[in-house]
Design a protein around this motif. Structure first.
Motif, PDB file in Angstrom:
ATOM      1  N   ASP A 127      61.792  36.717  56.427  1.00  0.00           N
ATOM      2  CA  ASP A 127      60.633  36.444  57.282  1.00  0.00           C
ATOM      3  C   ASP A 127      59.441  37.301  56.856  1.00  0.00           C
ATOM      4  OD1 ASP A 127      59.390  35.455  59.914  1.00  0.00           O
ATOM      5  OD2 ASP A 127      59.347  37.619  60.184  1.00  0.00           O
ATOM      6  N   GLU A 131      55.914  35.952  54.876  1.00  0.00           N
ATOM      7  CA  GLU A 131      54.578  36.208  55.421  1.00  0.00           C
ATOM      8  C   GLU A 131      53.724  36.969  54.413  1.00  0.00           C
ATOM      9  OE1 GLU A 131      53.026  38.364  59.443  1.00  0.00           O
ATOM     10  OE2 GLU A 131      54.276  36.587  59.630  1.00  0.00           O
ATOM     11  N   SER A 135      50.249  35.603  52.828  1.00  0.00           N
ATOM     12  CA  SER A 135      49.045  36.428  52.928  1.00  0.00           C
ATOM     13  C   SER A 135      48.388  36.602  51.569  1.00  0.00           C
ATOM     14  CB  SER A 135      49.393  37.800  53.526  1.00  0.00           C
ATOM     15  OG  SER A 135      49.939  37.668  54.815  1.00  0.00           O
ATOM     16  N   SER A 151      44.694  34.119  59.402  1.00  0.00           N
ATOM     17  CA  SER A 151      45.900  34.273  60.220  1.00  0.00           C
ATOM     18  C   SER A 151      46.344  32.936  60.798  1.00  0.00           C
ATOM     19  CB  SER A 151      45.646  35.270  61.361  1.00  0.00           C
ATOM     20  OG  SER A 151      45.391  36.561  60.847  1.00  0.00           O
ATOM     21  N   GLN A 152      45.391  32.131  61.256  1.00  0.00           N
ATOM     22  CA  GLN A 152      45.727  30.815  61.794  1.00  0.00           C
ATOM     23  C   GLN A 152      46.321  29.913  60.715  1.00  0.00           C
ATOM     24  OE1 GLN A 152      41.994  29.512  63.475  1.00  0.00           O
ATOM     25  NE2 GLN A 152      42.388  30.503  65.432  1.00  0.00           N
ATOM     26  N   ARG A 154      47.850  30.948  57.992  1.00  0.00           N
ATOM     27  CA  ARG A 154      49.160  31.496  57.635  1.00  0.00           C
ATOM     28  C   ARG A 154      50.231  31.040  58.620  1.00  0.00           C
ATOM     29  NH1 ARG A 154      49.334  37.830  57.442  1.00  0.00           N
ATOM     30  NH2 ARG A 154      49.122  37.497  59.697  1.00  0.00           N
ATOM     31  N   GLU A 155      49.869  30.963  59.889  1.00  0.00           N
ATOM     32  CA  GLU A 155      50.819  30.494  60.899  1.00  0.00           C
ATOM     33  C   GLU A 155      51.268  29.070  60.594  1.00  0.00           C
ATOM     34  OE1 GLU A 155      53.276  30.089  64.123  1.00  0.00           O
ATOM     35  OE2 GLU A 155      52.456  31.887  63.185  1.00  0.00           O
ATOM     36  N   LYS A 159      55.428  28.726  60.058  1.00  0.00           N
ATOM     37  CA  LYS A 159      56.066  28.395  61.339  1.00  0.00           C
ATOM     38  C   LYS A 159      57.356  27.603  61.113  1.00  0.00           C
ATOM     39  CE  LYS A 159      53.419  24.178  62.315  1.00  0.00           C
ATOM     40  NZ  LYS A 159      52.544  23.516  63.311  1.00  0.00           N
TER      41      LYS A 159
END
Length: 377
Positions: A127, A131, A135, A151-152, A154-155, A159
């Protein structure tokens, strides 16, 4: 109530209250003012702490993490990127194995007593690694976005729904080993999106990433980064199709008329440029107002809003004339799109005409000042 008689020799601030708190002569403690308490809040840790001993008392590492190489460009095949191999046989089945299948599983136990590696343990590492890779991708290829926008995005990449989609593409759902897998699937199929099993597949995918990196030595991280770049690229293009602020760093062919030009590429200074072009004359102003209520997006954009802003011109013989419309994730972004629409859309000729009139007025004033200066000399 009696007052204290005036004393010309009394020092300022030496009233009864201050005398009551006067420090005794034998008090040798350091003086601290209120300013000291504000500027010197930090206190170093007590010297009794031995950091080296603290590190030595930590559990010894049971595995060695691979070296993370510097960023390097990758080539990715046109089709589904091939699944990287797990080179360590001891980790081969671990990403698909739940602890309930190890024979040492107790639901009520607070710790895991089995030495078998399971996907829960690997997922913890995968995990974080996933990430980190996402990034790096967004930082290097979408640096024009704000940290919040990155950040949005990357989500969207990390997810569970996205990872479960990739897991199914490689047939991971057929390899998952859970004590009551059939029951889990049956219980969650009735729920929208089958979130329960999607969570399992997402964890399994992250566990697979960790296993590849752990078994790949110094090259493990680069192998996974190359793999994920191929998987994520279509997802990023799809997101860019829904949000034009992502377009500037996308590569377009010369024949791609729909996705190029000033109305396709976001200009964060559009409002300032429009203002410089036509503002300056008497009674001239630009008003930015909503032309539609903001809405909350759904699906992959869940949690984000869409704002709708229009720009109106008053002046040059017009009263609140609509120049352009725009939409964006916030009012500033939508306003910049509206300004771009004004300068490059249907009202482009009008804006250019106003700009010429303003330039002529400025030139006339400049000439008048020069003439007055020459006459004064």
């Amino acid at each position: 109530m009696s007052k204290r008689p005036f004393d010309a020799n009394r020092r300022p601030g030496s009233g009864y209250q201050n005398q009551h708190h006067k420090r005794p002569k034998h008090d040798t403690r350091p003086r601290h003012s209120s300013r000291d308490s504000l500027t010197n809040d930090y206190r170093p840790p007590p010297p009794s702490i031995n950091y080296k001993e603290a590190i030595d008392k930590l559990p010894s590492p049971t595995s060695t993490l691979s070296h993370i190489p510097a960023y390097t460009p990758f080539t990715v095949p046109a089709g589904l990127p091939p699944l990287p191999e797990i080179l360590d046989p001891a980790l081969g089945a671990a990403p698909f194995r739940h602890k309930s299948t190890t024979g040492h599983y107790s639901r009520s136990a607070s710790t895991q007593t089995s030495s078998d590696v399971t996907y829960e343990k690997l997922e913890f590492l995968g995990d974080a690694q996933l990430e980190h890779i996402a990034s790096r991708l967004l930082y290097t290829r979408f640096s024009h976005l704000t940290a919040g926008q990155q950040s949005q995005l990357r989500e969207l990449l990390v997810k569970n729904e996205t990872l479960a989609e990739y897991a199914r593409a490689y047939g991971f759902e057929k390899q998952v080993q859970v004590g009551d897998l059939d029951g889990m699937i049956a219980d969650t199929q009735a729920k929208p999106g089958n979130k329960g099993f999607n969570k399992v597949l997402g964890d399994v995918f992250e566990a697979y990433i960790a296993a590849v990196i752990l078994s790949g030595g110094d090259e493990g991280f680069a192998i996974v980064e190359k793999w994920m770049l191929g998987l994520w690229a279509p997802k990023l293009l799809e997101a860019a199709g829904k949000d034009r602020t992502l377009i500037p760093l996308l590569q377009h062919s010369a024949d791609d008329k729909n996705d190029s030009g000033p109305l396709a590429v976001y200009n964060p200074t559009a409002k300032a440029e429009l203002q410089r072009l036509i503002l300056g004359g008497k009674g001239v102003k630009l008003d930015y107002e909503p032309w539609q209520k903001s809405v909350e997006l759904k699906g992959d954009m869940l949690g984000q809003n869409r704002h709708f802003i229009a720009v109106f011109l008053t002046g040059y013989g017009h009263e609140k004339l609509l120049l352009g419309k725009g939409e964006g994730r916030n009012k500033v972004e939508a306003g910049n799109w509206a300004a771009q629409d004004a300068m490059c859309g249907e009202r482009k000729d009008l804006v250019e005409k106003c700009a010429r009139e303003l330039a002529a007025v400025k030139q006339r004033k400049k000439e008048e000042k020069e003439a007055e200066a020459a006459a004064g000399n």
